[in-house]
Design a protein around this motif. Structure first.
Motif, short mmCIF file in Angstrom:
data_model
loop_
_atom_site.label_atom_id
_atom_site.label_comp_id
_atom_site.label_asym_id
_atom_site.label_seq_id
_atom_site.Cartn_x
_atom_site.Cartn_y
_atom_site.Cartn_z
N PHE A 63 1.42 -32.03 34.24
CA PHE A 63 0.98 -30.87 35.02
C PHE A 63 0.70 -29.72 34.05
O PHE A 63 1.49 -29.47 33.14
CB PHE A 63 2.06 -30.44 36.02
CG PHE A 63 2.41 -31.47 37.05
CD1 PHE A 63 1.67 -31.59 38.21
CD2 PHE A 63 3.48 -32.33 36.83
CE1 PHE A 63 2.00 -32.55 39.17
CE2 PHE A 63 3.81 -33.29 37.76
CZ PHE A 63 3.07 -33.40 38.94
N LEU A 64 -0.42 -29.04 34.29
CA LEU A 64 -0.77 -27.88 33.48
C LEU A 64 -1.08 -26.72 34.43
O LEU A 64 -2.08 -26.73 35.14
CB LEU A 64 -1.99 -28.17 32.60
CG LEU A 64 -2.47 -27.02 31.70
CD1 LEU A 64 -1.39 -26.62 30.70
CD2 LEU A 64 -3.76 -27.39 30.98
N LEU A 65 -0.20 -25.73 34.44
CA LEU A 65 -0.35 -24.56 35.30
C LEU A 65 -0.83 -23.39 34.44
O LEU A 65 -0.21 -23.06 33.43
CB LEU A 65 0.98 -24.21 35.96
CG LEU A 65 1.00 -22.97 36.87
CD1 LEU A 65 0.10 -23.18 38.09
CD2 LEU A 65 2.43 -22.65 37.30
N THR A 66 -1.95 -22.77 34.85
CA THR A 66 -2.55 -21.68 34.08
C THR A 66 -2.70 -20.44 34.96
O THR A 66 -3.21 -20.53 36.08
CB THR A 66 -3.94 -22.07 33.55
OG1 THR A 66 -3.82 -23.25 32.74
CG2 THR A 66 -4.55 -20.95 32.71
N GLY A 67 -2.28 -19.31 34.45
CA GLY A 67 -2.50 -18.03 35.11
C GLY A 67 -3.10 -17.04 34.13
O GLY A 67 -2.71 -17.00 32.96
N GLU A 68 -4.05 -16.25 34.60
CA GLU A 68 -4.73 -15.33 33.69
C GLU A 68 -5.06 -14.02 34.40
O GLU A 68 -5.40 -13.99 35.58
CB GLU A 68 -6.01 -15.97 33.15
CG GLU A 68 -6.70 -15.13 32.08
CD GLU A 68 -7.73 -15.91 31.30
OE1 GLU A 68 -8.03 -15.51 30.16
OE2 GLU A 68 -8.23 -16.93 31.82
N TYR A 69 -4.96 -12.94 33.63
CA TYR A 69 -5.35 -11.60 34.09
C TYR A 69 -6.21 -10.97 33.02
O TYR A 69 -5.83 -10.94 31.85
CB TYR A 69 -4.11 -10.74 34.35
CG TYR A 69 -4.43 -9.30 34.71
CD1 TYR A 69 -4.68 -8.93 36.03
CD2 TYR A 69 -4.50 -8.31 33.72
CE1 TYR A 69 -4.98 -7.62 36.36
CE2 TYR A 69 -4.79 -6.99 34.04
CZ TYR A 69 -5.03 -6.65 35.36
OH TYR A 69 -5.33 -5.36 35.70
N GLY A 86 -3.19 -47.77 37.18
CA GLY A 86 -3.69 -49.06 36.74
C GLY A 86 -5.20 -49.16 36.74
O GLY A 86 -5.76 -50.07 36.11
N ILE A 87 -5.88 -48.23 37.43
CA ILE A 87 -7.35 -48.29 37.49
C ILE A 87 -8.01 -47.14 36.74
O ILE A 87 -9.24 -47.00 36.77
CB ILE A 87 -7.84 -48.30 38.94
CG1 ILE A 87 -7.33 -47.05 39.68
CG2 ILE A 87 -7.39 -49.55 39.66
CD1 ILE A 87 -7.91 -46.91 41.08
N GLY A 88 -7.21 -46.32 36.09
CA GLY A 88 -7.80 -45.23 35.31
C GLY A 88 -6.96 -43.97 35.38
O GLY A 88 -5.84 -43.95 35.89
N THR A 89 -7.53 -42.89 34.86
CA THR A 89 -6.87 -41.58 34.83
C THR A 89 -7.34 -40.75 36.02
O THR A 89 -8.53 -40.47 36.17
CB THR A 89 -7.19 -40.84 33.53
OG1 THR A 89 -6.77 -41.63 32.41
CG2 THR A 89 -6.47 -39.50 33.49
N LEU A 90 -6.39 -40.36 36.85
CA LEU A 90 -6.68 -39.55 38.03
C LEU A 90 -6.38 -38.10 37.70
O LEU A 90 -5.26 -37.77 37.29
CB LEU A 90 -5.85 -40.02 39.22
CG LEU A 90 -6.10 -39.31 40.56
CD1 LEU A 90 -7.52 -39.57 41.05
CD2 LEU A 90 -5.09 -39.76 41.60
N ALA A 106 -3.44 -31.53 37.38
CA ALA A 106 -2.47 -32.63 37.39
C ALA A 106 -3.19 -33.91 36.96
O ALA A 106 -4.29 -34.20 37.43
CB ALA A 106 -1.88 -32.81 38.78
N THR A 107 -2.56 -34.66 36.07
CA THR A 107 -3.15 -35.90 35.55
C THR A 107 -2.16 -37.03 35.71
O THR A 107 -0.98 -36.91 35.35
CB THR A 107 -3.51 -35.73 34.06
OG1 THR A 107 -4.40 -34.63 33.92
CG2 THR A 107 -4.19 -36.98 33.53
#
Length: 801
Positions: free
Chosen positions: A251-257, A324-328, A319-320
Motif C-alpha cells: 500500500f502506498l498512501l500519498t498526501g500533498e499540499y 496467480g494471474i498477474g499484478t493487480l 494498492a498492489t
C-alpha cells in the motif's frame, strides 16, 4: 519577505544540523563510490503501465531523470520544454503543454488538455487557467519525467490525444534512514530550499516526507507604484507512506499540499501601439511614466490588482497485489484545486478595465483498477477507469470602459459568458464531468523477433454545465453609462443548463521487430479521442463542442550500441486531427470575447531523434532533435482586413465555420498556417563530465544548450511571430563522490539572451470597426522570468543510506 527567506534558510540549516548526528553513523559506514557507470540504455519507464526498459518500448519517449533536473536548475515543471525537443508550453489565456505542436488552449471550465498530465499514476483533469502557470509547477523529489509523444488514449485516457507527460516522484525505501536537502540562492533573490526525509517504520513500512519553498523577486517594473511585478512564492509538502505486509501486497498512501502566490498573473507589456478605442489609448496613457512600447519593454503602469493564489490539495492510495494471474493495481485519488486570480486587463493606470477577478478550481475523484500479467507468449494489461469532477469559475469583470470617470462608484460589466452576458451581472459557472472507460492491451511475440501489440479503449463521457448570475451592487450593464438603469427591469437572468455526451472506441496497433538483440524497429497506427465540452459564447445559448478525434501513424528505430554505452533512437510520424477544439477571439472592436469551437482540422508530422553516449564512466554526451512542420487543414479565424496591419489577406474573409453563433463576423480559413506555440525546429545538446580530485572528492561540469525556432502566438497573424532563440545553461560543482555534500555554481541563460514567451493582441487597442482612416491593432509581450541571466550558488547534502 526578507524575514521569510531568513527563516527558511535558518530552518534548512537547523534541519541539517539536527539530522547530522542521527545519520552520522550510517554515513560513516558508506563506501565511497564513483558515479555509476551504467550506460544510457539502463532506463526503466512505465509508458505501457508496467516497468520496462526504455529501449524495449515501441514508442517515442523522452526521459528526464532527477540528475538532469538538478543539473539544469529549472524552477518549474513547465521548463521541461527546454530539456525535451517537441515539447512546448503555452502560457497564454488557458494554455498548457503542446507535444508535437498540438495542445489545448481554452478558458472553458469543461475543457481538457490534449496533452495528459499524470502524476504518480493520477490524471490531473481539472482545468487550470491561471497565467502564472499550473499548480504543479514546484513539484520536487522527482525520480523522472516521461514524455510520451503522440496519442496515448488506449492506456492513459481521453485527455491524451497528443501525448502524455508522466511525472514520477520518489517513493519511500524500506529499511533506509536518509535525509537529502538542497538550498540555493541566485539572481533577484531567487531562493530554492527543499528537504526530504526517508524514515523506516519497522521492517515493512517507511515514510518519506518532502518539503519545498521557492521564491523570487519580480522583474517587470510597475511604474505606477514603484513595485516590481512577476515575483512568486511557492510552498509545498508531500508525504508518502509505504506499507508492505508481505511479499505479495503493498500500500502506498500519498498526501500533498501545494501553494503558489504571485503578484503579476501573467500581466503583459506593450509591444506595438494600436488605435486604442474611443478616448482610451494604452500607449498614450502610460507614456507619462516613461514607458515606450517595444519588443524589449519590461515596464508597465497599472493601478489594478494582479495576482494568482493557487492552492492544491490531493490524496491517493495505490494498492498492489501479486496474484496467480498477474499484478493487480488499484489507484484511488482525490484532488481539490482553488485558484483566485486577478489581472488589470487594460494595462494602464486607469480603471478602464482593471477589475477582472475570478475564482476557479474544483474537485476531482478518480479510480483506476489495472491487471498486468503474462501467460505463455502473451503479455496483457486490462483495466477500468472512472473519473468525476466538479469544475467551476466565478468571476467579476468590468471597468469604466472610458464611458464613466475613474472616480465613479460604479463600473460597467464586460462579462462575456452565456445568454445573460449583457445584463450587467457577474457570472457563476458550475459543471459536472463524468467519464468511465474499459481498456486493454495484448502483446505477443508471434514468431522469433516479431512482437505484435493491440490495444483498445471504450470511453463514455457525460458533461453538464449551469450558468448563473449574481449581483454585487457596484457593477452595471454598459448602457448605464448612457442613462439606462444599472440592470434591466427583468432582473437577474435565470440560470441555464446544458448537457452533452459522447462515447468512443479507440485503438492502437503496433508491430515491433528485433533486428538484433540491441536494435529493433517498430510501426504503429492509432485512433485518438478527446471528449466533448460546452462553450458559452457571449449573449448566446450554451453550445456543445463535439469531441476531437485523431489518426496517427508512426515508425521508429531504437538501438543500443557499444556494449550499452550508446543509444540512438529516431522516429517519423504523422497525425491528423478532425473537429479540432480551438479557441479564438471574436467580436466587433473594441469588444471581444473568447470562445472554443470545433474550429476544423490540423496536421502534424515530423522527424525526431535522440543520441546518448557515455565514452567513459565519468562522461556523458546527449543530443535530441525534432523537426515538426505543423499546419491547420481548416481553422476559421476572425478577419482583421479592415486594419492597416492586416493579419489575414484582404478579400479572403469569406469563410463561415459551421457552428458559430448567428451573426458572427466574417472569417478567414487559416488552412496551411502553422499551429501556435509550435516551433518547426527544436534541439538540445547536453554534456556532463566529472573529474576526481583526490580524497574521495570530484569536480563535475555540466552544460546544456537548447534552441527553438520562431512561433506564432495568434493563429495566422504574422504580427504575432516570436523569433527563435537559444539558451545556454551551465553548472560547476564540487563535493564528495558518494553524494554526502556538493557545492555548485550554476547559471541559467548564461549568455543573457533576451526572449519572451509569446505575443498577442492587446485588449482595447484595436480602434473601432470600419473606421476611416483604417484602425491599427496593438500587440503585447508575455515576459518570461528567465529572459535575463540568472547566476546562483547551491548546496546539496545527503545523510544516511
Amino acid at each position: 519577505m526578507k524575514l521569510r527567506c531568513q527563516i527558511a534558510l535558518l530552518a534548512s540549516a537547523g534541519i541539517a544540523g539536527l539530522a547530522s548526528p542521527l545519520f552520522a553513523q550510517q554515513a560513516a559506514q558508506q563506501s565511497v563510490q564513483p558515479p555509476a557507470a551504467a550506460g544510457p540504455a539502463d532506463i526503466i519507464v512505465t509508458a505501457q503501465r508496467r516497468a520496462e526498459n526504455l529501449q524495449d518500448v515501441p514508442l517515442a519517449i523522452s526521459v528526464v531523470d532527477d540528475r538532469q533536473l538538478a543539473a539544469s536548475n529549472i524552477t518549474t515543471i513547465a521548463d521541461i520544454q527546454f530539456l525535451t525537443p517537441g515539447v512546448n508550453f503555452n502560457s497564454n489565456f488557458g494554455g498548457g503543454f503542446n507535444v508535437r505542436g498540438v495542445g489545448t488552449q481554452s478558458l472553458l471550465v469543461t475543457a481538457e488538455q490534449s496533452v495528459g498530465l499524470v502524476i504518480d499514476g493520477v490524471i490531473q483533469g481539472l482545468p487550470e487557467v491561471s497565467f502564472a502557470g499550473p499548480s504543479y509547477q514546484s513539484l520536487t523529489d522527482i525520480e523522472r519525467i516521461e514524455v510520451l509523444k503522440g496519442p496515448q488514449g488506449t492506456l492513459f485516457g481521453k485527455n491524451s490525444s497528443a501525448g502524455v507527460i508522466q511525472i514520477i516522484t520518489k517513493n519511500p525505501r524500506l529499511r533506509e534512514r536518509t535525509m537529502d536537502a538542497t538550498l540555493s540562492y541566485g539572481t533577484d533573490n531567487e531562493v530554492k530550499a527543499s528537504a526530504t526525509l526517508n524514515i523506516p517504520l519497522g521492517a515493512n513500512a517507511a515514510l518519506r516526507v518532502n518539503g519545498i519553498m521557492q521564491r523570487r523577486d519580480g522583474f517587470v517594473e510597475n511604474r505606477y507604484n514603484g513595485r516590481d511585478l512577476w515575483g512568486y512564492q511557492r510552498y509545498g509538502v508531500r508525504a508518502k507512506l509505504l506499507f508492505e505486509p508481505n511479499d505479495t501486497l503493498s500500500f502506498l498512501l500519498t498526501g500533498e499540499y501545494r501553494r503558489l502566490k504571485d503578484d503579476a498573473n501573467g500581466l503583459w507589456t506593450l509591444r506595438n501601439c494600436g488605435s486604442g478605442f474611443s478616448t482610451f489609448n494604452p500607449c498614450a496613457l502610460v507614456a507619462p511614466y516613461g514607458i515606450v512600447a517595444g519588443p524589449n519593454n519590461l515596464a508597465t503602469a497599472v493601478e489594478g490588482e494582479n495576482y494568482t493564489r493557487q492552492t492544491n490539495k490531493s490524496v491517493s492510495l495505490e494498492a498492489t497485489l501479486e496474484t496467480g494471474i498477474g499484478t493487480l493495481t488499484s489507484i484511488t485519488a482525490f484532488r481539490d484545486l482553488l485558484q483566485p486570480i486577478a489581472v488589470d486587463t487594460d494595462a494602464t493606470p486607469t480603471r478602464t478595465y482593471s477589475y477582472n477577478q475570478n475564482i476557479s478550481g474544483g474537485k476531482q475523484f478518480s479510480q483506476e483498477v489495472r491487471l498486468n500479467g503474462d501467460s505463455g507468449i502473451l503479455t496483457y494489461t486490462l483495466g477500468a477507469f472512472y473519473y468525476r469532477a466538479t469544475p467551476f469559475q466565478k468571476g467579476i469583470n468590468g471597468g469604466t470602459l472610458s464611458y464613466l470617470p475613474d472616480s465613479s462608484d460604479k463600473i460597467l460589466s464586460t462579462t462575456a459568458i452565456g445568454p445573460g452576458a449583457g445584463a450587467g451581472y457577474p457570472v457563476d459557472v458550475r459543471a459536472k464531468v463524468k467519464s468511465w472507460a474499459l481498456f486493454g492491451q495484448l502483446e505477443a511475440e508471434v514468431v522469433p523477433g516479431l512482437t505484435l501489440i493491440a490495444g483498445g479503449r471504450y470511453t463514455n463521457d457525460r458533461v453538464k454545465q449551469t450558468i448563473g448570475y449574481f449581483d454585487v451592487g457596484f457593477i452595471c450593464q454598459t448602457s448605464y453609462a448612457f442613462g439606462e438603469p444599472c440592470h434591466p427591469a427583468t432582473g437577474i437572468p435565470d440560470p441555464t443548463t446544458a448537457r452533452t455526451k459522447a462515447d468512443k472506441f479507440t485503438y492502437k496497433l503496433t508491430a515491433r521487430y528485433d533486428l538484433t538483440s540491441r536494435i529493433n524497429v517498430y510501426v504503429s497506427y492509432a485512433r485518438g479521442y478527446k471528449g466533448p465540452m460546452i462553450s458559452y459564447p457571449k449573449g448566446q445559448p450554451q453550445e456543445a463542442v463535439r469531441p476531437e478525434t485523431s489518426e496517427s501513424w508512426e515508425a521508429g528505430i531504437k538501438s543500443t550500441l557499444l556494449d550499452g554505452l550508446m543509444t540512438f533512437n529516431a522516429d517519423i510520424f504523422k497525425v491528423k486531427y478532425n473537429d479540432f477544439q480551438g479557441q479564438q477571439r471574436i467580436g466587433t472592436p473594441p469588444v471581444y470575447y473568447y470562445t472554443t469551437t470545433n474550429a476544423g482540422g490540423l496536421e502534424t508530422k515530423g522527424v525526431e531523434a535522440d543520441l546518448s553516449i557515455r565514452p567513459t564512466p565519468r562522461m556523458q554526451i546527449a543530443g535530441s532533435l525534432a523537426y515538426i512542420p505543423t499546419k491547420f487543414t481548416e481553422f476559421a479565424v476572425q478577419c482583421y482586413d479592415q486594419y492597416t496591419n492586416p493579419a489575414t489577406p484582404i478579400g479572403q474573409c469569406t469563410y463561415i465555420q459551421p457552428g458559430l453563433p448567428a451573426g458572427a463576423p466574417a472569417q478567414f480559413n487559416a488552412a496551411g498556417y502553422p499551429l501556435i506555440y509550435s516551433p518547426k525546429w527544436t534541439y538540445t545538446l547536453r554534456g556532463d563530465y566529472s573529474i576526481p580530485v583526490g580524497n574521495a572528492m570530484s569536480l563535475a561540469l555540466h552544460a546544456d544548450w537548447n534552441y527553438r525556432s520562431s512561433t506564432y502566438g495568434v493563429v495566422a497573424d504574422k504580427n504575432s511571430i516570436n523569433k527563435g532563440y537559444g539558451l545556454l545553461n551551465g553548472q560547476i560543482s564540487f563535493g564528495r563522490e558518494d553524494g554526502g555534500w556538493t557545492v555548485a555554481l550554476f547559471s541559467r541563460n548564461l549568455l543573457d539572451k533576451y526572449y519572451i514567451a509569446g505575443i498577442f493582441r492587446t485588449p482595447f487597442d484595436a480602434g473601432a470597426y470600419g473606421t476611416t482612416p483604417l484602425s491599427t491593432l496593438g500587440y503585447s509581450n508575455i515576459p518570461t522570468i528567465d529572459s535575463g541571466r540568472t547566476i546562483g550558488i547551491k548546496l546539496d547534502v545527503s545523510f544516511g543510506g
